[in-house]
Design a protein around this motif. Structure first.
Motif, mmCIF file in Angstrom:
data_model
loop_
_atom_site.group_PDB
_atom_site.id
_atom_site.type_symbol
_atom_site.label_atom_id
_atom_site.label_comp_id
_atom_site.label_asym_id
_atom_site.label_seq_id
_atom_site.Cartn_x
_atom_site.Cartn_y
_atom_site.Cartn_z
ATOM 1 N N MET A 94 0.826 -1.387 -0.156
ATOM 2 C CA MET A 94 -0.229 0.119 -0.128
ATOM 3 C C MET A 94 0.934 1.260 0.193
ATOM 4 O O MET A 94 0.566 2.202 -0.597
ATOM 5 N N ILE A 95 2.063 1.190 0.571
ATOM 6 C CA ILE A 95 2.960 2.509 0.531
ATOM 7 C C ILE A 95 3.275 2.603 -0.697
ATOM 8 O O ILE A 95 3.580 3.747 -1.183
ATOM 9 N N ASN A 151 0.228 8.687 -5.867
ATOM 10 C CA ASN A 151 0.180 10.206 -5.082
ATOM 11 C C ASN A 151 -1.390 9.985 -4.235
ATOM 12 O O ASN A 151 -2.134 10.829 -4.139
ATOM 13 N N THR A 152 -1.568 8.795 -3.696
ATOM 14 C CA THR A 152 -2.844 8.548 -3.050
ATOM 15 C C THR A 152 -2.552 8.682 -1.259
ATOM 16 O O THR A 152 -1.263 8.033 -1.166
ATOM 17 N N SER A 153 -3.213 8.928 -0.645
ATOM 18 C CA SER A 153 -3.023 9.134 0.950
ATOM 19 C C SER A 153 -2.807 7.672 1.230
ATOM 20 O O SER A 153 -3.788 6.872 1.359
ATOM 21 N N PHE A 182 -13.661 5.513 -10.665
ATOM 22 C CA PHE A 182 -13.384 4.707 -9.500
ATOM 23 C C PHE A 182 -12.512 5.722 -8.466
ATOM 24 O O PHE A 182 -11.515 6.071 -9.022
ATOM 25 N N ASP A 183 -12.650 5.137 -7.381
ATOM 26 C CA ASP A 183 -12.201 5.961 -5.877
ATOM 27 C C ASP A 183 -10.589 5.299 -6.147
ATOM 28 O O ASP A 183 -10.296 4.087 -5.948
ATOM 29 N N PRO A 184 -9.473 5.976 -6.255
ATOM 30 C CA PRO A 184 -8.123 5.469 -6.125
ATOM 31 C C PRO A 184 -7.827 4.696 -4.905
ATOM 32 O O PRO A 184 -7.064 3.677 -4.858
#
Length: 433
Positions: free
Chosen positions: A161-162, A169-171, A359-361
Motif C-alpha cells: 500500500m505504501i 499520489n494517494t493518501s 473509481f476511487d483510487p
C-alpha cells in the motif's frame, strides 16, 4: 500520439523479459528507455538521474525499510511464538481447532510486519510442528498457512500500500484505514470456511483439542499485548494525526526495540541480522520502484493513459466490465509474475484509466492488493505456496496448492463483494476522515 497497439507491444515486451528471468527493475527500465528513445529522443534519458534522486529522496518511501525492520525485530524477539500459543488456547475449541489459529496468528502478525512472505515463513515455522502430531489434514493446514499469510499485504501496515500510494499520489493513511475492514472480514470468512469444511468432514481437523481452563486463557492474553501495543502505536499515531506513516513506522521500530529488550533478545548479533535482512529487501524494492517511477514519467509524457482510456471507451466497456476485465488480467498475470513486480509494472498504466472511469483510487488500491493476495497463492508462481513448502521441507508443493484452493475461491468472491458494495472499503476512511 502513440497507438494502443504500440502500447500493448511495449507491455508484452516488458512482461516477456520478466518471464525470461530478467530482473524486474531491468525489464521495467529497458521498456521505459526504449519508449523514450523511439518516441521522445535520447536526451530525455538524461532526466533519469534527476528523477532517481527525487524518488529516493521521497520521505514517504523511508517507511519501507522501517516497516521491514519492524517485522524483523518482532520475529527475532520471540514475540510471534508466544502470540501463536496465546491465540491457540482461545481458538482451538472451534470446529477446525488449530487451523483457526493459523488465520488468527497470520492476521495479527500481518498487522505488525506488512509482508505476506514474512508472515508465511514466520507462522509456518511456528505452526507446522504442532499439526504433524495431531492428525490434521496436512493439505488443509498448509492451505490455511499460505492463504492466511496473504493478509500481510492487506491489513495495515502494508508495504504494498505504501508503494501504491507513492506511485499514484494517494493518501497512505487512507489506504491503511481502508484495509482494516476488508482485512478483518476476509480473515473471518477464512475461519467460516474452515468451520464449514470441518463440520462436513470432521476427520480433517484431527483430534478434538482439550479444553483450556479459563484462568489459563486469561493469563495467555498477556502474550497478545505486545502485538496490540505495536499496532496501536503505528495505526493510532496515523489516525490521531500525530505522525505520518513514515514517522509511525519509526515509532513502531522503537516499540519493537523496547519489546525485544524486555524479552532479553536485544543483542548486537540480533540487530546485525535484522539490519542485514532489511538492507537486502529494501535495496531490491527501491531498485524496482526507481525504475517504475521512470516508466511512470515516460508513460505520462507519451499520453498512454489517455490513449488507453479512449480505447477502452471505444470498446463500449462499462465500469463494471472494466473491473471484470482487470480481474481476468491480474489472474492471468499472477500465474507468471511475482506480486510486487506485477503491481509496480501495471499501476502507472492501469490506475489513470480506472480513475477516469470514476473509481476511487483508495478503493482501487484495496481491490488491487486483494488481487495481489490472490496471485500469492495462484500456481505456478504463487510466492506463498513456495514459502510454506520451503518451511515444510518435504513432500510435493501440489499439497499446498490443493489446500489453498478453497481460500482462493473465497478471495475471488470477496472481490465481487467489494465491487458490488464499495462501502465495505470506503466506509471506515470516510468516518475517520
Amino acid at each position: 500520439m502513440i497507438s494502443v497497439t504500440e502500447v500493448l507491444l511495449g507491455f508484452a515486451l516488458m512482461i516477456s523479459m520478466m518471464a525470461l528471468g530478467i530482473h524486474v527493475a531491468v525489464a521495467i527500465f529497458t521498456t521505459a528507455a526504449l519508449g523514450a528513445m523511439l518516441y521522445l529522443g535520447t536526451p530525455l534519458l538524461f532526466s533519469f538521474g534527476d528523477l532517481l534522486w527525487g524518488t529516493l529522496n521521497d520521505f514517504i518511501l523511508t517507511a519501507i525499510p522501517l516497516f521491514i525492520l519492524l517485522g524483523e525485530l518482532l520475529l527475532r524477539a520471540g514475540i510471534t511464538e508466544r502470540m501463536y500459543s496465546a491465540l491457540s488456547v482461545w481458538l482451538n475449541r472451534l470446529p477446525g481447532g488449530l487451523l483457526h489459529t493459523n488465520i488468527g496468528a497470520s492476521s495479527v502478525f500481518a498487522a505488525m510486519s506488512g509482508s505476506s512472505v514474512a508472515t508465511a515463513a514466520t507462522i509456518g515455522t511456528v505452526a507446522l510442528p504442532a499439526f504433524a502430531e495431531r492428525g490434521y489434514s496436512e493439505r488443509l493446514a498448509l492451505g490455511t498457512l499460505a492463504a492466511g499469510a496473504t493478509l500481510g499485504i492487506l491489513i495495515p501496515p502494508s508495504i504494498n500500500m505504501i508503494i501504491y500510494g507513492a506511485i499514484t499520489n494517494t493518501s497512505i493513511g487512507a489506504l491503511f484505514i481502508a484495509g482494516i475492514v476488508p482485512g478483518l472480514a476476509l480473515a473471518a470468512t477464512f475461519m467460516l470456511v474452515i468451520m464449514g469444511i470441518s463440520l462436513l468432514r470432521p476427520g480433517v481437523a484431527g483430534e478434538r483439542e482439550p479444553r483450556v481452563p479459563l484462568a489459563q486463557r486469561l493469563r495467555s492474553l498477556v502474550d497478545l499485548l505486545p502485538p496490540a501495543f505495536v499496532f496501536a502505536i503505528v495505526i493510532g499515531s496515523i489516525y490521531s494525526g500525530w505522525a505520518t506513516p513514515t514517522e509511525a513506522a519509526a515509532l513502531g521500530v522503537v516499540a519493537a526495540l523496547l519489546l525485544a529488550a524486555l524479552n532479553r533478545k536485544l543483542t548486537i548479533a540480533m540487530l546485525h541480522e535484522c539490519f542485514l535482512s532489511m538492507a537486502r529487501t529494501t535495496a531490491m524494492i527501491m531498485l524496482i520502484i526507481s525504475a517504475a517511477f521512470f516508466l511512470n514519467y515516460i508513460v505520462g509524457i507519451l499520453g498512454i493513459p489517455f490513449a488507453l482510456t479512449q480505447w477502452v471507451s471505444e470498446l463500449g466497456l462499462s465500469p463494471l466490465g472494466l473491473i471484470l476485465a482487470l480481474v481476468v488480467f491480474y489472474l492471468v498475470l499472477g500465474c507468471f509474475l511475482e506480486t510486487l513486480s506485477m503491481m509496480i509494472a501495471t499501476v502507472p498504466i492501469v490506475v489513470p484509466m480506472v480513475v477516469q472511469f470514476g473509481f476511487d483510487p483508495v478503493w482501487f488500491g484495496v481491490f488491487l492488493v486483494i488481487m495481489m493476495e490472490i496471485s500469492l497463492i495462484t500456481p505456478p508462481i504463487g510466492m506463498n505456496l513456495y514459502v510454506v513448502q520451503g518451511v515444510r521441507g518435504r513432500g510435493s508443493i501440489v499439497d499446498v496448492m490443493i489446500g489453498s484452493l478453497p481460500f482462493l475461491a473465497v478471495m475471488l468472491g470477496f472481490v465481487a463483494l467489494i465491487t458490488a458494495w464499495p462501502a465495505i472499503v470506503l466506509w471506515l476512511p470516510g468516518v475517520m476522515g
